[in-house]
Enzyme design. Structure first.
Site, PDB file in Angstrom:
ATOM      1  N   ASP A 189     -25.720  -6.149  -0.684  1.00 20.61           N
ATOM      2  CA  ASP A 189     -27.149  -5.857  -0.633  1.00 20.61           C
ATOM      3  C   ASP A 189     -27.422  -4.395  -0.300  1.00 20.61           C
ATOM      4  O   ASP A 189     -28.360  -3.802  -0.832  1.00 20.61           O
ATOM      5  CB  ASP A 189     -27.840  -6.770   0.379  1.00 20.61           C
ATOM      6  CG  ASP A 189     -27.864  -8.229  -0.075  1.00 20.61           C
ATOM      7  OD1 ASP A 189     -27.521  -8.516  -1.247  1.00 20.61           O
ATOM      8  OD2 ASP A 189     -28.228  -9.088   0.754  1.00 20.61           O
ATOM      9  N   TYR A 196       0.791  -1.229   0.000  1.00 23.82           N
ATOM     10  CA  TYR A 196       0.000   0.000   0.000  1.00 23.82           C
ATOM     11  C   TYR A 196       0.824   1.281   0.000  1.00 23.82           C
ATOM     12  O   TYR A 196       0.261   2.368  -0.100  1.00 23.82           O
ATOM     13  CB  TYR A 196      -0.936   0.011   1.213  1.00 23.82           C
ATOM     14  CG  TYR A 196      -1.886  -1.154   1.202  1.00 23.82           C
ATOM     15  CD1 TYR A 196      -2.931  -1.212   0.295  1.00 23.82           C
ATOM     16  CD2 TYR A 196      -1.722  -2.219   2.077  1.00 23.82           C
ATOM     17  CE1 TYR A 196      -3.809  -2.282   0.261  1.00 23.82           C
ATOM     18  CE2 TYR A 196      -2.593  -3.296   2.058  1.00 23.82           C
ATOM     19  CZ  TYR A 196      -3.620  -3.330   1.151  1.00 23.82           C
ATOM     20  OH  TYR A 196      -4.475  -4.393   1.115  1.00 23.82           O
ATOM     21  N   ASN A 229     -14.129   1.729  -0.876  1.00 23.15           N
ATOM     22  CA  ASN A 229     -13.114   0.700  -0.697  1.00 23.15           C
ATOM     23  C   ASN A 229     -13.561  -0.148   0.486  1.00 23.15           C
ATOM     24  O   ASN A 229     -13.371   0.255   1.640  1.00 23.15           O
ATOM     25  CB  ASN A 229     -11.736   1.317  -0.438  1.00 23.15           C
ATOM     26  CG  ASN A 229     -10.656   0.265  -0.339  1.00 23.15           C
ATOM     27  OD1 ASN A 229     -10.930  -0.915  -0.111  1.00 23.15           O
ATOM     28  ND2 ASN A 229      -9.414   0.683  -0.496  1.00 23.15           N
ATOM     29  N   HIS A 235      -9.858  -0.209  -5.078  1.00 24.70           N
ATOM     30  CA  HIS A 235      -8.825  -0.885  -4.286  1.00 24.70           C
ATOM     31  C   HIS A 235      -7.470  -0.335  -4.696  1.00 24.70           C
ATOM     32  O   HIS A 235      -7.190  -0.210  -5.898  1.00 24.70           O
ATOM     33  CB  HIS A 235      -8.865  -2.399  -4.500  1.00 24.70           C
ATOM     34  CG  HIS A 235     -10.136  -3.010  -4.049  1.00 24.70           C
ATOM     35  ND1 HIS A 235     -10.409  -3.256  -2.729  1.00 24.70           N
ATOM     36  CD2 HIS A 235     -11.239  -3.369  -4.745  1.00 24.70           C
ATOM     37  CE1 HIS A 235     -11.622  -3.760  -2.628  1.00 24.70           C
ATOM     38  NE2 HIS A 235     -12.159  -3.839  -3.839  1.00 24.70           N
ATOM     39  N   HIS A 260     -14.453  -9.341  -0.018  1.00 21.22           N
ATOM     40  CA  HIS A 260     -14.424 -10.757  -0.359  1.00 21.22           C
ATOM     41  C   HIS A 260     -15.385 -11.591   0.477  1.00 21.22           C
ATOM     42  O   HIS A 260     -15.482 -12.795   0.257  1.00 21.22           O
ATOM     43  CB  HIS A 260     -12.996 -11.278  -0.191  1.00 21.22           C
ATOM     44  CG  HIS A 260     -11.983 -10.295  -0.684  1.00 21.22           C
ATOM     45  ND1 HIS A 260     -11.835  -9.978  -2.026  1.00 21.22           N
ATOM     46  CD2 HIS A 260     -11.112  -9.496  -0.018  1.00 21.22           C
ATOM     47  CE1 HIS A 260     -10.900  -9.055  -2.151  1.00 21.22           C
ATOM     48  NE2 HIS A 260     -10.446  -8.749  -0.956  1.00 21.22           N
ATOM     49  N   SER A 273      -4.526  -1.760  -4.250  1.00 23.36           N
ATOM     50  CA  SER A 273      -3.743  -2.826  -4.871  1.00 23.36           C
ATOM     51  C   SER A 273      -4.602  -3.532  -5.922  1.00 23.36           C
ATOM     52  O   SER A 273      -5.829  -3.390  -5.941  1.00 23.36           O
ATOM     53  CB  SER A 273      -3.285  -3.833  -3.813  1.00 23.36           C
ATOM     54  OG  SER A 273      -4.402  -4.545  -3.301  1.00 23.36           O
ATOM     55  N   ARG A 317      -8.638 -13.162  -2.661  1.00 21.00           N
ATOM     56  CA  ARG A 317      -8.945 -11.761  -2.957  1.00 21.00           C
ATOM     57  C   ARG A 317      -9.475 -11.563  -4.383  1.00 21.00           C
ATOM     58  O   ARG A 317      -9.894 -10.471  -4.744  1.00 21.00           O
ATOM     59  CB  ARG A 317      -7.710 -10.882  -2.768  1.00 21.00           C
ATOM     60  CG  ARG A 317      -7.220 -10.825  -1.346  1.00 21.00           C
ATOM     61  CD  ARG A 317      -6.071  -9.837  -1.213  1.00 21.00           C
ATOM     62  NE  ARG A 317      -5.365 -10.018   0.029  1.00 21.00           N
ATOM     63  CZ  ARG A 317      -5.728  -9.481   1.193  1.00 21.00           C
ATOM     64  NH1 ARG A 317      -6.805  -8.736   1.266  1.00 21.00           N
ATOM     65  NH2 ARG A 317      -5.019  -9.703   2.275  1.00 21.00           N
TER      66      ARG A 317
END
Length: 142
Positions: A88, A23, A75, A101, A81, A103, A112
């Protein structure tokens, strides 16, 4: 003037402190300042919410609807995941949402590679670091 929610899930507030190889070393504060600068240039308002709790993220999505916001840059962190509930919540409100994201989640561990939330979103931007947020913001500001 467009009003956009910048919503961040678990551990995003520790950006710059955790997993610097993934990151980078820029901090969460750096991220919010960069987004605010871009929002000012685009002539839109942004609201920042970060939570490590799934229910608080759902509450923020629902509040964005009640407050008539125009878009969400989201994010979901690790909830990407695992969370049908976040999927929903996104699907339940008619607000364009872009999943972001830092990455490239598709180039990382196999768990992921699947996003539970992406199918409820307008689109997904991955792998561009902080710039991914700016790409999403620009799209929603148009």
């Amino acid at each position: 003037m467009k009003h956009i929610l910048i919503l961040n899930g678990p551990n995003i507030n520790f950006t710059g402190l955790r997993e610097k190889g993934v990151y980078g070393s820029q901090t969460f504060d750096d991220l919010t300042k960069m987004i605010q600068t871009e929002a000012d240039q685009l002539g839109c308002q942004v609201r920042f919410v970060q939570s490590n709790h799934e229910g608080a993220l759902i509450d923020a999505i629902q509040q964005a609807y009640l407050d008539h916001l125009d878009g969400i840059v989201f994010n979901p962190g690790g909830y990407t995941h695992t969370s049908v509930a976040l999927h929903d919540a996104i699907a339940s409100v008619p607000i364009p949402t872009i999943e972001v994201h830092m990455s490239n989640i598709h180039a990382r561990e196999s768990f992921r590679h699947v996003s539970m939330t992406a199918s409820a979103c307008r689109g997904q931007i991955v792998g561009f670091g902080f710039r991914g947020y700016l790409m999403a913001l620009r799209e929603l500001a148009q």
